[in-house]
Design an enzyme around this catalytic site. Sequence first.
Site, short mmCIF file in Angstrom:
data_model
loop_
_atom_site.label_atom_id
_atom_site.label_comp_id
_atom_site.label_asym_id
_atom_site.label_seq_id
_atom_site.Cartn_x
_atom_site.Cartn_y
_atom_site.Cartn_z
N LYS A 109 0.97 -1.20 -0.18
CA LYS A 109 0.00 0.01 -0.09
C LYS A 109 0.94 1.23 -0.07
O LYS A 109 1.98 1.02 0.51
CB LYS A 109 -1.05 0.10 1.26
CG LYS A 109 -2.09 0.96 1.10
CD LYS A 109 -3.09 0.38 0.36
CE LYS A 109 -4.40 1.21 0.36
NZ LYS A 109 -5.49 0.34 -0.45
P1 NAD Z 1 -13.26 8.12 -2.81
O1 NAD Z 1 -12.22 9.15 -2.43
O2 NAD Z 1 -13.65 7.93 -4.38
O3 NAD Z 1 -14.59 8.41 -1.91
C1 NAD Z 1 -14.38 8.20 -0.30
C2 NAD Z 1 -15.66 8.62 -0.03
O4 NAD Z 1 -15.96 8.61 1.16
C3 NAD Z 1 -16.08 10.38 -0.62
O5 NAD Z 1 -17.44 10.20 -0.82
C4 NAD Z 1 -15.76 11.09 0.48
O6 NAD Z 1 -16.73 12.41 0.68
C5 NAD Z 1 -16.41 10.08 1.70
N1 NAD Z 1 -15.75 10.19 3.23
C6 NAD Z 1 -14.53 10.55 3.38
N2 NAD Z 1 -14.35 10.66 4.63
C7 NAD Z 1 -15.63 10.40 5.24
C8 NAD Z 1 -15.95 10.62 6.47
N3 NAD Z 1 -15.38 10.78 7.78
N4 NAD Z 1 -17.36 10.05 6.69
C9 NAD Z 1 -18.14 9.55 5.48
N5 NAD Z 1 -17.74 9.68 4.38
C10 NAD Z 1 -16.27 10.18 4.18
O7 NAD Z 1 -12.45 6.72 -2.49
P2 NAD Z 1 -13.00 5.24 -2.83
O8 NAD Z 1 -11.98 4.97 -3.88
O9 NAD Z 1 -14.38 5.20 -3.03
O10 NAD Z 1 -12.64 4.35 -1.48
C11 NAD Z 1 -13.44 4.15 -0.35
C12 NAD Z 1 -13.04 3.12 0.45
O11 NAD Z 1 -13.10 1.92 -0.28
C13 NAD Z 1 -11.86 3.17 1.03
O12 NAD Z 1 -11.53 2.75 2.35
C14 NAD Z 1 -10.82 2.56 -0.06
O13 NAD Z 1 -9.51 2.09 0.80
C15 NAD Z 1 -11.74 1.24 -0.15
N6 NAD Z 1 -11.44 0.73 -1.30
C16 NAD Z 1 -11.25 1.15 -2.55
C17 NAD Z 1 -11.03 0.46 -3.78
C18 NAD Z 1 -10.83 1.21 -5.11
O14 NAD Z 1 -10.87 0.57 -6.11
N7 NAD Z 1 -11.14 2.53 -5.37
C19 NAD Z 1 -10.77 -0.81 -3.94
C20 NAD Z 1 -10.91 -1.61 -2.48
C21 NAD Z 1 -11.02 -0.74 -1.22
#
Ligand code: NAD
Length: 432
Positions: A109
Amino acid sequence: MIYEDTLKKLEKSKNLLVEVFGFDKNEIENFWKVFSLPQRIFKAYLTLKKENGEIEIFEVYRVQHNNFLGPYKGGIRYFPEVNEDEVKTLALLMTLKNSLVNLSLGGAKGGVKIDHKNLTEKELENLSREYVRKFYDIVGPDKDIPAPDINTNSKIMDWMIDEYLKISKEKNINLPENYLKASFTGKSIDNGGSEGREEATGKGGEIILEEVVNKLNLEKPLKVAIQGFGNVGFNLAKFLYEKDYTLVALSDSKGGIYSGEGFDPNLIMECKKEKGMIAGCYCRGGVCDSRFGKDITNEKILELDVDILVLAAIENVIHKDNVNNIKAKIILEMANNPITFEADEILNEKGVLVIPDILANSGGVTVSYLEMLQNFENKKWIKEEVFEKLKNYLLNAFNEVWDIKEKYNLNLREANYLISLKRIFEKWKEMI
Ligand code: NAD
């Protein structure tokens, strides 16, 4: 220390390796000494010259947790709270996830401690290119393959791969460009990215949730609340909406919205793009009107009386202080590590079915892996083909996990970790 907390979650499954599969206890303990530590931790300070001439220094990380099953792989996040403990934990989860889905990959990561909103587009580009310059030597298709995570996307991956190719040229690396392009995944489609990658994590969540709903014979409509409306939360919402789930609440970092009737996520996304936030976007049938819903805080969204609570934002949102207010019967962990160890134990006692992160959100890395294969073979698969392959990987993992859960009366997290650790342990035994 969330790394130690996550190891505690794994402890029972580690012990089950002996009970369930009959492995030697001493060998497992030796394996644990190795596995419980990340193999390599890189921390650097990155210098960025801002457009106003100021110099800013940022803390940047890459943690390579384990590569027994193949090259390290994992996303890079840009987030103000990034720290070594967090990146280590996320790298460990990647090792477990890649093993669970049976990809020939290890876990890593990366992170930059930054509030990306304070940078201009050009500064963001320079920062992303600088990150590659810092870590060029440890990245590559047979070493470590980064991808998007929170606040990073295909545009950032395109800058990164462009920089990577530029440095490779400077160093006279004599390898085909299509092979080198597999050094980063989550690229834009025109730049070697895969069809379906953008939606893949959400798609994977839908595939797994549908399996659980079928196994439990639950009847739709089912009420769903989703915390986090970014890449993962939005795409999952879109797929669940198509499958007749009722999306009663959605939120982003600025707050959320609630309506007993349910929302159309496509309309909400259009409204969010206009307003810059989800709050106030009570859209139904093409009209956004405050009579259709009400605001809800990010704390309250977790406590709604829904069938399914989706955590798609950040870590540790359910903890010892709010776990007793949780009313959902099923929790889908789309974010990594959204539930602390203590809270997880309590949810388990209360009989809440938690679908753990390493299964629920594994769609993203699986399509990243498919992107690498397409790069290696210089091919482009259509989205249907990508999703078909994704489904095969996820259903194989799901069925393996569900069988072992039923046979040994485990919870889903224990069963996931058990399958995942078994594969890594067996590979380690071959290696030593
Ligand atoms: P992103 O940045 O596109 O979206 C994150 C979302 O969470 C946004 O809507 C943001 O406003 C919201 N957010 C941030 N802080 C917050 C809080 N305190 N309370 C409520 N909402 C909050 O990111 P993403 O790619 O959608 O990732 C989201 C999660 O999924 C992360 O934990 C990431 O590690 C995990 N993840 C992502 C992927 C991927 O392919 N993008 C794969 C596996 C896991």
